[in-house]
Design a protein around this motif. Structure first.
Motif, PDB file in Angstrom:
ATOM      1  N   GLU A 112       0.804  -1.213   0.000  1.00  0.00           N
ATOM      2  CA  GLU A 112       0.000   0.000   0.000  1.00  0.00           C
ATOM      3  C   GLU A 112       0.840   1.267   0.000  1.00  0.00           C
ATOM      4  N   LYS A 113       2.004   1.217   0.657  1.00  0.00           N
ATOM      5  CA  LYS A 113       2.801   2.442   0.677  1.00  0.00           C
ATOM      6  C   LYS A 113       4.278   2.169   0.890  1.00  0.00           C
ATOM      7  N   GLU A 138       6.999   5.031   2.054  1.00  0.00           N
ATOM      8  CA  GLU A 138       7.010   6.439   2.444  1.00  0.00           C
ATOM      9  C   GLU A 138       8.331   6.802   3.109  1.00  0.00           C
TER      10      GLU A 138
END
Length: 131
Positions: free
Chosen positions: A35-36, A38
């Motif tokens: 999902e990510k 970062e």
């Protein structure tokens, strides 16, 4: 380098006991929906967030009451030494392989799939939630 047994990947992280409390056999990090990825704290922290391939077989009561069906993991890496990221799609799926360099004690993370990443970090923290 010390490569981990695939189902023991979580042992490289601080606060990892929750994983073995949730799962009889912790899932491998294969074919994940990522999902990510970062980068924060001016590059000193990198977070990779993903859904595990199957839901916890020993979920907390709160997860059951809220009818959660997915286990979400965030791996936070600190003391970043190196990072490279390349994506071939805007839908990230892939495998995550984690090992520890015995000489430097750095975590080495390789993500392969529709997103490719290499992370070398001094330490890692695992956070687990359900939804």
């Amino acid at each position: 380098m010390k490569f981990g047994v695939e189902d023991m990947w979580y042992e490289y992280f601080t606060d990892n006991k929750f994983m073995s409390m949730l799962y009889t056999n912790v899932p491998t990090l294969k074919n994940l929906r990522i999902e990510k990825i970062e980068i924060s704290r001016e590059g000193d922290r990198l977070t990779v967030g993903f859904d595990l391939p199957f839901f916890a077989d020993k979920p907390p009561k709160k997860w059951v009451e809220r009818k959660y069906t997915t286990t979400f993991v965030e791996l936070d890496f600190f003391g970043i030494q190196e990072v490279s990221i390349k994506a071939r799609s805007n839908t990230y799926r892939g495998d995550i392989d984690i090992c520890k360099d015995e000489q430097t004690n750095f975590l080495i993370v390789n993500i392969t799939g529709t997103v490719e990443a290499k992370i070398i970090a001094g330490s890692g923290l695992i956070q687990v939630s359900g939804y």
